[in-house]
Design a protein around this motif. Structure first.
Motif, PDB file in Angstrom:
ATOM      1  N   ASP A 137       0.861  -1.181   0.000  1.00 10.17           N
ATOM      2  CA  ASP A 137       0.000   0.000   0.000  1.00 10.17           C
ATOM      3  C   ASP A 137       0.898   1.232   0.000  1.00 10.17           C
ATOM      4  O   ASP A 137       1.597   1.502   0.978  1.00 10.17           O
ATOM      5  CB  ASP A 137      -0.918  -0.008   1.225  1.00 10.17           C
ATOM      6  CG  ASP A 137      -1.942   1.105   1.180  1.00 10.17           C
ATOM      7  OD1 ASP A 137      -2.369   1.472   0.060  1.00 10.17           O
ATOM      8  OD2 ASP A 137      -2.339   1.595   2.245  1.00 10.17           O
ATOM      9  N   VAL A 138       0.878   1.984  -1.109  1.00 12.77           N
ATOM     10  CA  VAL A 138       1.784   3.122  -1.297  1.00 12.77           C
ATOM     11  C   VAL A 138       1.117   4.412  -0.829  1.00 12.77           C
ATOM     12  O   VAL A 138      -0.035   4.677  -1.150  1.00 12.77           O
ATOM     13  CB  VAL A 138       2.178   3.247  -2.785  1.00 12.77           C
ATOM     14  CG1 VAL A 138       3.159   4.399  -2.972  1.00 12.77           C
ATOM     15  CG2 VAL A 138       2.788   1.953  -3.285  1.00 12.77           C
ATOM     16  N   GLY A 139       1.865   5.225  -0.086  1.00 12.92           N
ATOM     17  CA  GLY A 139       1.301   6.458   0.446  1.00 12.92           C
ATOM     18  C   GLY A 139       0.170   6.169   1.411  1.00 12.92           C
ATOM     19  O   GLY A 139      -0.867   6.821   1.409  1.00 12.92           O
ATOM     20  N   SER A 140       0.389   5.201   2.268  1.00 13.36           N
ATOM     21  CA  SER A 140      -0.677   4.674   3.116  1.00 13.36           C
ATOM     22  C   SER A 140      -1.186   5.676   4.147  1.00 13.36           C
ATOM     23  O   SER A 140      -2.326   5.582   4.598  1.00 13.36           O
ATOM     24  CB  SER A 140      -0.195   3.407   3.833  1.00 13.36           C
ATOM     25  OG  SER A 140      -1.253   2.679   4.364  1.00 13.36           O
ATOM     26  N   GLY A 141      -0.360   6.662   4.514  1.00 13.36           N
ATOM     27  CA  GLY A 141      -0.814   7.730   5.415  1.00 13.36           C
ATOM     28  C   GLY A 141      -1.227   7.216   6.771  1.00 13.36           C
ATOM     29  O   GLY A 141      -0.420   6.754   7.569  1.00 13.36           O
ATOM     30  N   ALA A 183       6.193   8.247   3.117  1.00 12.92           N
ATOM     31  CA  ALA A 183       7.416   9.039   3.228  1.00 12.92           C
ATOM     32  C   ALA A 183       7.440   9.897   4.490  1.00 12.92           C
ATOM     33  O   ALA A 183       8.470  10.480   4.823  1.00 12.92           O
ATOM     34  CB  ALA A 183       7.557   9.934   1.995  1.00 12.92           C
ATOM     35  N   VAL A 184       6.306   9.976   5.211  1.00  9.42           N
ATOM     36  CA  VAL A 184       6.213  10.826   6.403  1.00  9.42           C
ATOM     37  C   VAL A 184       6.386   9.975   7.662  1.00  9.42           C
ATOM     38  O   VAL A 184       5.614   9.047   7.902  1.00  9.42           O
ATOM     39  CB  VAL A 184       4.857  11.566   6.451  1.00  9.42           C
ATOM     40  CG1 VAL A 184       4.778  12.461   7.680  1.00  9.42           C
ATOM     41  CG2 VAL A 184       4.662  12.392   5.177  1.00  9.42           C
ATOM     42  N   GLN A 185       7.373  10.325   8.469  1.00 11.78           N
ATOM     43  CA  GLN A 185       7.726   9.523   9.632  1.00 11.78           C
ATOM     44  C   GLN A 185       6.584   9.411  10.648  1.00 11.78           C
ATOM     45  O   GLN A 185       6.316   8.344  11.184  1.00 11.78           O
ATOM     46  CB  GLN A 185       8.964  10.110  10.315  1.00 11.78           C
ATOM     47  CG  GLN A 185       9.381   9.399  11.592  1.00 11.78           C
ATOM     48  CD  GLN A 185       9.713   7.938  11.370  1.00 11.78           C
ATOM     49  OE1 GLN A 185      10.493   7.609  10.475  1.00 11.78           O
ATOM     50  NE2 GLN A 185       9.130   7.047  12.158  1.00 11.78           N
ATOM     51  N   PHE A 202       2.473   6.111  13.482  1.00  9.56           N
ATOM     52  CA  PHE A 202       1.092   5.764  13.811  1.00  9.56           C
ATOM     53  C   PHE A 202       0.755   4.361  13.322  1.00  9.56           C
ATOM     54  O   PHE A 202       0.162   3.560  14.055  1.00  9.56           O
ATOM     55  CB  PHE A 202       0.117   6.760  13.180  1.00  9.56           C
ATOM     56  CG  PHE A 202      -1.305   6.260  13.193  1.00  9.56           C
ATOM     57  CD1 PHE A 202      -2.032   6.231  14.381  1.00  9.56           C
ATOM     58  CD2 PHE A 202      -1.905   5.774  12.038  1.00  9.56           C
ATOM     59  CE1 PHE A 202      -3.338   5.740  14.408  1.00  9.56           C
ATOM     60  CE2 PHE A 202      -3.199   5.289  12.054  1.00  9.56           C
ATOM     61  CZ  PHE A 202      -3.922   5.262  13.245  1.00  9.56           C
ATOM     62  N   MET A 203       1.127   4.050  12.085  1.00  8.64           N
ATOM     63  CA  MET A 203       0.792   2.736  11.527  1.00  8.64           C
ATOM     64  C   MET A 203       1.478   1.608  12.291  1.00  8.64           C
ATOM     65  O   MET A 203       0.886   0.547  12.516  1.00  8.64           O
ATOM     66  CB  MET A 203       1.143   2.689  10.040  1.00  8.64           C
ATOM     67  CG  MET A 203       0.253   3.592   9.189  1.00  8.64           C
ATOM     68  SD  MET A 203       0.470   3.379   7.405  1.00  8.64           S
ATOM     69  CE  MET A 203       2.107   4.092   7.147  1.00  8.64           C
ATOM     70  N   GLN A 241       7.064   0.350   6.163  1.00 10.38           N
ATOM     71  CA  GLN A 241       8.308   0.803   5.558  1.00 10.38           C
ATOM     72  C   GLN A 241       8.262   2.319   5.388  1.00 10.38           C
ATOM     73  O   GLN A 241       7.416   2.850   4.677  1.00 10.38           O
ATOM     74  CB  GLN A 241       8.510   0.143   4.182  1.00 10.38           C
ATOM     75  CG  GLN A 241       8.854  -1.330   4.228  1.00 10.38           C
ATOM     76  CD  GLN A 241      10.292  -1.583   4.649  1.00 10.38           C
ATOM     77  OE1 GLN A 241      11.104  -0.663   4.690  1.00 10.38           O
ATOM     78  NE2 GLN A 241      10.613  -2.826   4.956  1.00 10.38           N
ATOM     79  N   HIS A 242       9.178   3.009   6.066  1.00  5.49           N
ATOM     80  CA  HIS A 242       9.252   4.462   5.952  1.00  5.49           C
ATOM     81  C   HIS A 242      10.213   4.852   4.843  1.00  5.49           C
ATOM     82  O   HIS A 242      11.297   4.297   4.730  1.00  5.49           O
ATOM     83  CB  HIS A 242       9.721   5.083   7.281  1.00  5.49           C
ATOM     84  CG  HIS A 242      10.054   6.543   7.172  1.00  5.49           C
ATOM     85  ND1 HIS A 242      11.311   7.038   7.423  1.00  5.49           N
ATOM     86  CD2 HIS A 242       9.292   7.612   6.816  1.00  5.49           C
ATOM     87  CE1 HIS A 242      11.308   8.338   7.238  1.00  5.49           C
ATOM     88  NE2 HIS A 242      10.095   8.709   6.865  1.00  5.49           N
ATOM     89  N   GLY A 243       9.813   5.819   4.018  1.00  6.66           N
ATOM     90  CA  GLY A 243      10.690   6.324   2.967  1.00  6.66           C
ATOM     91  C   GLY A 243       9.951   6.506   1.653  1.00  6.66           C
ATOM     92  O   GLY A 243       8.800   6.089   1.498  1.00  6.66           O
ATOM     93  N   ARG A 244      10.609   7.142   0.729  1.00  4.95           N
ATOM     94  CA  ARG A 244      10.018   7.342  -0.593  1.00  4.95           C
ATOM     95  C   ARG A 244       9.972   6.010  -1.333  1.00  4.95           C
ATOM     96  O   ARG A 244      10.952   5.259  -1.327  1.00  4.95           O
ATOM     97  CB  ARG A 244      10.825   8.377  -1.389  1.00  4.95           C
ATOM     98  CG  ARG A 244      10.907   9.735  -0.691  1.00  4.95           C
ATOM     99  CD  ARG A 244      11.723  10.726  -1.495  1.00  4.95           C
ATOM    100  NE  ARG A 244      11.061  11.064  -2.742  1.00  4.95           N
ATOM    101  CZ  ARG A 244      10.154  12.029  -2.863  1.00  4.95           C
ATOM    102  NH1 ARG A 244       9.802  12.746  -1.804  1.00  4.95           N
ATOM    103  NH2 ARG A 244       9.597  12.289  -4.018  1.00  4.95           N
ATOM    104  N   VAL A 245       8.866   5.728  -1.963  1.00  5.48           N
ATOM    105  CA  VAL A 245       8.679   4.417  -2.570  1.00  5.48           C
ATOM    106  C   VAL A 245       9.672   4.162  -3.699  1.00  5.48           C
ATOM    107  O   VAL A 245      10.065   3.018  -3.946  1.00  5.48           O
ATOM    108  CB  VAL A 245       7.222   4.241  -3.071  1.00  5.48           C
ATOM    109  CG1 VAL A 245       6.947   5.099  -4.307  1.00  5.48           C
ATOM    110  CG2 VAL A 245       6.917   2.773  -3.348  1.00  5.48           C
ATOM    111  N   GLU A 246      10.129   5.216  -4.373  1.00 11.72           N
ATOM    112  CA  GLU A 246      11.093   5.020  -5.461  1.00 11.72           C
ATOM    113  C   GLU A 246      12.450   4.552  -4.951  1.00 11.72           C
ATOM    114  O   GLU A 246      13.280   4.059  -5.725  1.00 11.72           O
ATOM    115  CB  GLU A 246      11.249   6.292  -6.298  1.00 11.72           C
ATOM    116  CG  GLU A 246      11.683   7.520  -5.533  1.00 11.72           C
ATOM    117  CD  GLU A 246      10.504   8.366  -5.082  1.00 11.72           C
ATOM    118  OE1 GLU A 246      10.649   9.610  -5.088  1.00 11.72           O
ATOM    119  OE2 GLU A 246       9.454   7.801  -4.706  1.00 11.72           O
TER     120      GLU A 246
END
Length: 239
Positions: A97-101, A123-125, A130-131, A146-151
């Protein structure tokens, strides 16, 4: 002279909280029934606990613009649950799930489908924190954060890659194609069918727009399924 008390008595506030929790539980049952989704008592408890966590964390960390608990039930929970019948047809084993927020739709899918290994990426710590906390408190053994930019994400390949509010379709495909298994599919949740985004996709990407019926939501929702187009032997020979 005795102290003067103001505000709502503690026992009244407790009764209000209990009544609100009971109402939300009934609404969840009605929602699951409308979507024809089977669920255990444990799963329903996890969904309600997740909503409570999201509401409490949101007061401090601004995880979502939706503030009201009732709106969270419809705009977030119902919306994500509506994806499950369509997802069942694809039978993924590993999902990203990308950009799961705040865990949407990833945590909801993980609760309802414990047989799927779900990786949540953002990408937001603070959102990842929270997740991670939610997955721990809800005891979700099938979740990885997984924290970080998906690319920049180096992981295994996935049968399904979902997104709900991450990017346009072409950007999603470009940034995550290396992470999609050979026979895998993207599942991008959208409002109205994104015609301009669909037109901007590379020719090798095949698409299918599937309408999502979200109970209680007076707005159109859909999921855009995308997969790599199969190149036939004849097509290869004509190059």
């Amino acid at each position: 002279m005795s102290a003067r008390h103001t505000g709502t008595p503690q026992h009244a506030r407790g009764n209000d909280t209990a009544e609100a929790a009971s109402t939300r539980s009934v609404q969840l049952l009605q929602l699951l029934d409308a979507l024809k989704l089977a669920s255990s008592e444990q799963q329903r408890g996890q969904l309600l606990a997740y909503l409570d966590l999201l509401e409490r964390w949101n007061r401090v960390y601004n995880l979502t613009a939706v503030r009201e608990p009732q709106q969270m039930l419809t705009l977030h929970l119902a919306d994500c649950l509506a994806l499950l019948p369509a997802l069942a047809e694809q039978a993924p084993r590993r999902l990203l799930d990308v950009g799961s927020g705040g865990g949407l739709p990833g945590l909801v899918l993980a609760i309802m489908r414990p047989d799927i290994q779900v990786t949540l990426n953002d990408a937001v710590q603070k959102k990842c924190a929270f997740m991670q906390q939610a997955a721990a408190e809800l005891r979700l053994q099938n979740v990885e954060v997984q924290h970080g930019r998906v690319e920049q994400f180096e992981g295994q390949t996935y049968d399904c890659i979902t997104s709900r509010a991450f990017s346009d379709l072409a950007t999603l495909v470009k940034l995550t194609e290396r992470l999609l298994a050979q026979e895998g599919r993207w599942a991008a949740m959208k409002g109205l069918p994104p015609r301009e985004e669909l037109a901007a996709l590379p020719a090798e990407i095949e698409t299918q727009v599937q309408t999502l019926d979200v109970p209680g939501l007076q707005a159109q929702r859909c999921v855009v399924w995308m997969l790599r187009r199969t190149i036939s032997t004849q097509d290869q020979g004509s190059r």
